[in-house]
Motif scaffolding. Structure first.
Motif, PDB file in Angstrom:
ATOM      1  N   LEU A 153       0.758  -1.155   0.046  1.00  0.00           N
ATOM      2  CA  LEU A 153       0.007  -0.053  -0.015  1.00  0.00           C
ATOM      3  C   LEU A 153       0.688   1.243  -0.137  1.00  0.00           C
ATOM      4  CD1 LEU A 153      -2.862  -0.921   2.586  1.00  0.00           C
ATOM      5  CD2 LEU A 153      -2.844  -0.898   0.040  1.00  0.00           C
ATOM      6  N   GLU A 154       2.228   1.169   0.025  1.00  0.00           N
ATOM      7  CA  GLU A 154       2.858   2.382   0.029  1.00  0.00           C
ATOM      8  C   GLU A 154       2.670   3.083  -1.336  1.00  0.00           C
ATOM      9  OE1 GLU A 154       7.291   2.275   0.768  1.00  0.00           O
ATOM     10  OE2 GLU A 154       7.548   3.581  -0.642  1.00  0.00           O
ATOM     11  N   ASP A 160      -9.877   3.880  -4.242  1.00  0.00           N
ATOM     12  CA  ASP A 160     -10.700   3.611  -5.698  1.00  0.00           C
ATOM     13  C   ASP A 160     -12.283   4.098  -5.601  1.00  0.00           C
ATOM     14  OD1 ASP A 160     -11.907   1.333  -4.424  1.00  0.00           O
ATOM     15  OD2 ASP A 160     -10.630  -0.030  -5.174  1.00  0.00           O
ATOM     16  N   ALA A 161     -12.727   3.527  -6.515  1.00  0.00           N
ATOM     17  CA  ALA A 161     -14.217   4.067  -6.575  1.00  0.00           C
ATOM     18  C   ALA A 161     -15.241   3.129  -5.373  1.00  0.00           C
ATOM     19  CB  ALA A 161     -14.777   3.812  -7.878  1.00  0.00           C
ATOM     20  N   GLU A 162     -14.384   2.045  -5.168  1.00  0.00           N
ATOM     21  CA  GLU A 162     -15.414   1.367  -3.940  1.00  0.00           C
ATOM     22  C   GLU A 162     -14.801   1.913  -2.601  1.00  0.00           C
ATOM     23  OE1 GLU A 162     -14.592  -0.433  -6.706  1.00  0.00           O
ATOM     24  OE2 GLU A 162     -16.581   0.270  -7.244  1.00  0.00           O
ATOM     25  N   ASN A 163     -14.039   2.811  -2.401  1.00  0.00           N
ATOM     26  CA  ASN A 163     -13.415   3.534  -0.997  1.00  0.00           C
ATOM     27  C   ASN A 163     -12.501   2.437  -0.511  1.00  0.00           C
ATOM     28  OD1 ASN A 163     -14.586   6.136  -0.834  1.00  0.00           O
ATOM     29  ND2 ASN A 163     -16.135   5.252   0.095  1.00  0.00           N
ATOM     30  N   ARG A 164     -11.886   1.391  -1.501  1.00  0.00           N
ATOM     31  CA  ARG A 164     -10.856   0.560  -1.103  1.00  0.00           C
ATOM     32  C   ARG A 164      -9.267   1.196  -1.162  1.00  0.00           C
ATOM     33  NH1 ARG A 164     -13.056  -4.027  -4.659  1.00  0.00           N
ATOM     34  NH2 ARG A 164     -12.150  -2.328  -6.231  1.00  0.00           N
ATOM     35  N   VAL A 165      -8.614   1.276  -0.049  1.00  0.00           N
ATOM     36  CA  VAL A 165      -7.309   1.853   0.095  1.00  0.00           C
ATOM     37  C   VAL A 165      -6.517   1.354  -0.886  1.00  0.00           C
ATOM     38  CG1 VAL A 165      -5.477   2.667   1.602  1.00  0.00           C
ATOM     39  CG2 VAL A 165      -7.889   2.677   2.401  1.00  0.00           C
ATOM     40  N   GLN A 166      -5.719   2.195  -1.649  1.00  0.00           N
ATOM     41  CA  GLN A 166      -4.663   1.511  -2.735  1.00  0.00           C
ATOM     42  C   GLN A 166      -3.425   2.126  -2.172  1.00  0.00           C
ATOM     43  OE1 GLN A 166      -5.520  -0.470  -4.948  1.00  0.00           O
ATOM     44  NE2 GLN A 166      -7.735  -0.388  -4.006  1.00  0.00           N
ATOM     45  N   GLN A 167      -3.353   3.341  -1.562  1.00  0.00           N
ATOM     46  CA  GLN A 167      -2.047   3.773  -1.084  1.00  0.00           C
ATOM     47  C   GLN A 167      -2.234   4.558   0.139  1.00  0.00           C
ATOM     48  OE1 GLN A 167       0.343   5.777  -3.973  1.00  0.00           O
ATOM     49  NE2 GLN A 167       0.409   7.487  -2.962  1.00  0.00           N
ATOM     50  N   ALA A 168      -1.424   4.366   1.038  1.00  0.00           N
ATOM     51  CA  ALA A 168      -1.392   5.203   2.471  1.00  0.00           C
ATOM     52  C   ALA A 168       0.284   5.688   2.528  1.00  0.00           C
ATOM     53  CB  ALA A 168      -1.793   4.307   3.424  1.00  0.00           C
ATOM     54  N   ARG A 169       0.224   7.050   3.012  1.00  0.00           N
ATOM     55  CA  ARG A 169       1.539   7.448   3.236  1.00  0.00           C
ATOM     56  C   ARG A 169       1.474   8.282   4.439  1.00  0.00           C
ATOM     57  NH1 ARG A 169       3.738   8.662  -2.906  1.00  0.00           N
ATOM     58  NH2 ARG A 169       4.286   6.609  -3.556  1.00  0.00           N
ATOM     59  N   ARG A 195      -0.548   2.018   7.251  1.00  0.00           N
ATOM     60  CA  ARG A 195      -1.115   1.211   6.062  1.00  0.00           C
ATOM     61  C   ARG A 195      -1.986   0.044   6.836  1.00  0.00           C
ATOM     62  NH1 ARG A 195       3.937   2.749   3.408  1.00  0.00           N
ATOM     63  NH2 ARG A 195       5.278   0.782   4.368  1.00  0.00           N
ATOM     64  N   GLN A 196      -1.441  -0.431   8.005  1.00  0.00           N
ATOM     65  CA  GLN A 196      -2.421  -1.459   8.564  1.00  0.00           C
ATOM     66  C   GLN A 196      -3.608  -0.875   8.922  1.00  0.00           C
ATOM     67  OE1 GLN A 196      -3.564  -2.133  11.769  1.00  0.00           O
ATOM     68  NE2 GLN A 196      -3.314  -4.107  12.346  1.00  0.00           N
ATOM     69  N   VAL A 197      -3.682   0.401   9.657  1.00  0.00           N
ATOM     70  CA  VAL A 197      -4.937   0.819   9.979  1.00  0.00           C
ATOM     71  C   VAL A 197      -5.903   0.962   8.843  1.00  0.00           C
ATOM     72  CG1 VAL A 197      -6.062   3.034  11.101  1.00  0.00           C
ATOM     73  CG2 VAL A 197      -4.159   1.624  12.232  1.00  0.00           C
ATOM     74  N   ALA A 198      -5.118   1.682   7.881  1.00  0.00           N
ATOM     75  CA  ALA A 198      -5.873   1.877   6.417  1.00  0.00           C
ATOM     76  C   ALA A 198      -6.613   0.565   5.886  1.00  0.00           C
ATOM     77  CB  ALA A 198      -4.924   2.586   5.370  1.00  0.00           C
ATOM     78  N   ALA A 199      -5.900  -0.363   5.816  1.00  0.00           N
ATOM     79  CA  ALA A 199      -6.324  -1.700   5.245  1.00  0.00           C
ATOM     80  C   ALA A 199      -7.338  -2.523   6.268  1.00  0.00           C
ATOM     81  CB  ALA A 199      -5.161  -2.741   5.102  1.00  0.00           C
ATOM     82  N   ALA A 200      -7.083  -2.418   7.581  1.00  0.00           N
ATOM     83  CA  ALA A 200      -7.922  -3.119   8.543  1.00  0.00           C
ATOM     84  C   ALA A 200      -9.386  -2.381   8.945  1.00  0.00           C
ATOM     85  CB  ALA A 200      -7.381  -3.143   9.745  1.00  0.00           C
TER      86      ALA A 200
END
Lengths: 501, 163
Positions: free
Chosen positions: A5-6, A36-45, A429-434
């Motif tokens: 996710l970087e 993305d369009a479904e609010n799925r995290v693709q990148q977190a910095r 990134r863990q928080v963003a993904a989880a």
């Protein structure tokens, strides 16, 4: 690991969410998310947006100015920089740590314990306690120490007074709360007077009691939702810190110990003067802050975390009784597989260290060496000096070279927050993904990113690097928010146009 | 330790150009003030625990660099409940607001803002700031010879002056 996710594979067309500034940390940072369009995290910095260029500032100065000069890196841990520089400058005048007079060594330790005490109290009570006491998704009006003081006056005031006492220790030893001049090349400039010692002794019993209460508080908070707190922002990592020769927790001087995520020792009692072989620093184009890693393990696997959690994980014991009992309980409750990886356990480890500092100050105040004895040792000039200390946020390196005229020709600083850079980004990134991915983002949800960052107690003011040496991106954005041009300076100093980095 | 009637509390980073104005004012005044009457404290930023320094004072003067286009300004402060949520550092007015919530009505407090232009790391004082510092030092030296009541009157008179 969440390194995927970087950098998003295809950033064009992704929705951008910015948390700017990250609040209740020292300095200025921001978090960017691409969805993305479904609010799925693709990148977190996590980006550090303040730029200080302190190493450049140091060059060209006479070396004896450095212990005072480097304190101005930071208003929160000036004493850590002061003492790391002093240890380096001891070497420039030919004095190794073992040669320092006992009185000077103990005065510096007292100064350092006061520093760590006040910094830990500030971080826990001022910055993090609102999250811990009111909840991560509390209303924004609750997110300050003033709200804590209103709703939990005993806890809040104890935090304020703990911080104040640490400041008083610093003032008594160095003459000022900030910018004191306690340490000089080869020693200290004054002993503690009997009156100063007695002044500090008046309250130390109360301070130890309050520090114990702080440990009990964070234990209660962490245990209230143990499964969540163990998992939140948690990542498995290597850990690095100083330890004493006997393996005890050490904040002022020792050898470097590193453990891997399974608890196996990677290095032990490593001479910190050889740190350039131990650690390398990687630069990435999207942030001012470097990414250190253990050379032997390489960029991908060698990143590590420092600070209270690293120190408690790495040490074999603590040489003050109340803190040792707290450490044993901490390990019994949280260390299922040898090491504690819970990022929120940084807070618990920090309060154990707060208690250790209070006990250590109490012991030192009864030590007659503080009141008399030689304060300065003399040796022969050297051209290179390296000082390392365990600052509140973790291992801090100061490295200087001087010329025949005693002018600093080279300075390198690796500050604790830089060492935690990969860890903070992984936790974000863990928080963003989880917790964020696929959901409609709300302000309380975004606060969870900040909670993860705050656990590290980052000092973003002093974590940036030398002028001209860091990668830099300049973006031209049109009125619709589209990037129409981009200029990138890479870590080697070369410029490229249109390079996303 | 005994509490002096007047507290002069300066903040700023001496390595950031004109941000040093508050600490430099204290340096300039340090040898000329009666330590039985005025206590000087310098810090990078204002924090909650500074409320403890305010206790027992007859008046408090905050000295800080100002980005306003003035030589200096001396004004009475009003406690405010507004807080920055981005940092632990407080404005003087917010510090007074915290004091009020913790300890009741704060002592009369004033802001001595000294005009600064440049705040870059490693920069020296700008020429304008040097001029402003000299004028402020003269003003503060006279001000601090007075009683808390005289200081209050000075602030009231300043408030009626146009910028």
């Amino acid at each position: 690991m969440y390194e995927h996710l970087e950098t998003a594979a295809n950033p064009a067309g992704l929705k951008r969410v910015v948390v700017d500034p990250v609040s209740r940390v020292e300095g200025h940072g921001k978090v960017t998310l691409l969805l993305d369009a479904e609010n799925r995290v693709q990148q977190a910095r996590l980006h550090i947006v303040e730029f200080r260029g302190f190493e450049k500032f140091i060059q060209g100065r006479p070396y004896w100015e450095l212990p005072v000069l480097v304190q101005r890196l930071c208003g929160i841990c000036p004493v850590s920089h002061h003492l790391a520089a002093a240890k380096a400058i001891d070497q420039l005048v030919g004095i190794d740590p073992a040669d320092l007079p006992p009185a000077a060594d103990k005065l510096r330790r007292l100064l350092h314990f006061g520093q760590v005490l006040q910094s830990h109290a500030l971080h826990f009570f001022y910055l993090s306690s609102p999250d811990l006491l009111f909840g991560f998704d509390s209303e924004i009006g609750k997110r300050s120490v003033v709200a804590v003081l209103a709703d939990y006056p005993d806890i809040g005031l104890q935090g304020v007074k703990l911080r104040k006492y640490g400041q008083e220790v610093i003032r008594m030893v160095s003459g000022k709360r900030v910018h004191g001049t306690g340490a000089i090349p080869g020693g200290m400039n004054k002993a503690l007077s009997r009156e100063e010692r007695d002044y500090l002794l008046q309250d130390i019993g109360q301070i130890v009691d309050w520090a114990q209460a702080a440990v009990a508080l964070i234990k209660r908070v962490h245990g209230a939702d143990r499964a969540f707190n163990d998992a939140f922002a948690t990542i498995r990592s290597n850990y690095l810190s100083l330890v004493k020769a006997d393996g005890a927790l050490e904040l002022y001087h020792g050898g470097i110990r590193a453990k891997n995520a399974d608890g196996a020792t990677l290095f032990d009692h490593y001479d910190y003067c050889a740190y350039p072989e131990l650690i390398r620093e990687e630069v990435r184009s999207w942030t001012y802050m470097k990414f250190p890693y253990l050379t032997a393990l390489g960029k991908a696997d060698g990143w590590y975390r420092v600070g209270p959690l690293a120190r408690i994980n790495n040490c074999d014991f603590i040489d003050t009784p109340l803190a040792e009992a707290a450490r044993v309980e901490f390990k019994q409750q949280l260390a299922d597989q040898g090491l504690v990886h819970s990022t929120l356990a940084f807070h618990w480890a920090r309060m154990i260290e707060l208690l250790h500092c209070a006990e250590s100050i109490q012991a030192l105040l009864h030590d007659p060496d503080l009141l008399s004895g030689e304060l300065v040792a003399q040796g022969s000039k050297r051209y290179e000096g390296i000082g390392v200390i365990e600052a509140p946020r973790g291992t801090l390196f100061h490295h200087y070279q001087i010329d025949d005229n005693d002018i600093v020709t080279k300075a390198n600083l690796i500050v604790s927050t830089t060492s935690n850079n990969t860890g903070m980004n992984e936790s974000v990134r863990q928080v963003a993904a989880a917790y964020l991915s696929g959901r409609e983002l709300t302000e309380p949800l975004l606060n969870q990113l900040e909670v993860a960052i705050r656990a590290y107690d980052p000092c973003l003011s002093c974590a940036t690097h030398a002028v001209g040496k860091m990668p830099l991106q300049v973006e031209l954005v049109d009125a619709a928010g589209q990037v129409v041009d981009r200029l990138t300076r890479h870590g080697n100093g070369e410029f490229a146009r249109g390079d996303a980095g | 330790m005994a509490v002096t009637p007047i507290l002069l509390l300066a903040c700023g980073n001496p390595s950031r150009g004109d941000d040093a104005l508050g600490p430099l004012l204290l340096d300039a005044l340090a040898d000329q003030l009666d330590p039985q009457t005025v206590e000087c404290i310098v810090d990078f930023q204002l924090h909650i625990e500074h409320t403890l320094d305010l206790q027992g004072r007859q008046c408090v003067i905050f000295a800080d660099a100002s980005v306003r286009d003035v030589t200096f300004q001396f004004t009475r402060l009003t406690p405010t409940a507004s807080l920055s949520h981005t940092t632990h550092a407080l404005s003087p007015a917010a510090l007074l607001g915290v004091y009020r919530s913790l300890h009741g009505e704060p002592p009369p407090a004033y802001l001595l803002g000294i005009g600064g232009l440049s705040f870059e790391l490693g920069a020296a004082l700008s020429p304008a700031a040097q001029t402003n510092l000299a004028a402020t030092t003269r003003f503060a030296r006279a001000l601090l010879q007075g009683t808390p009541a005289a200081i209050a009157a000075s602030a009231a008179a300043s408030a009626r002056m146009p910028d």
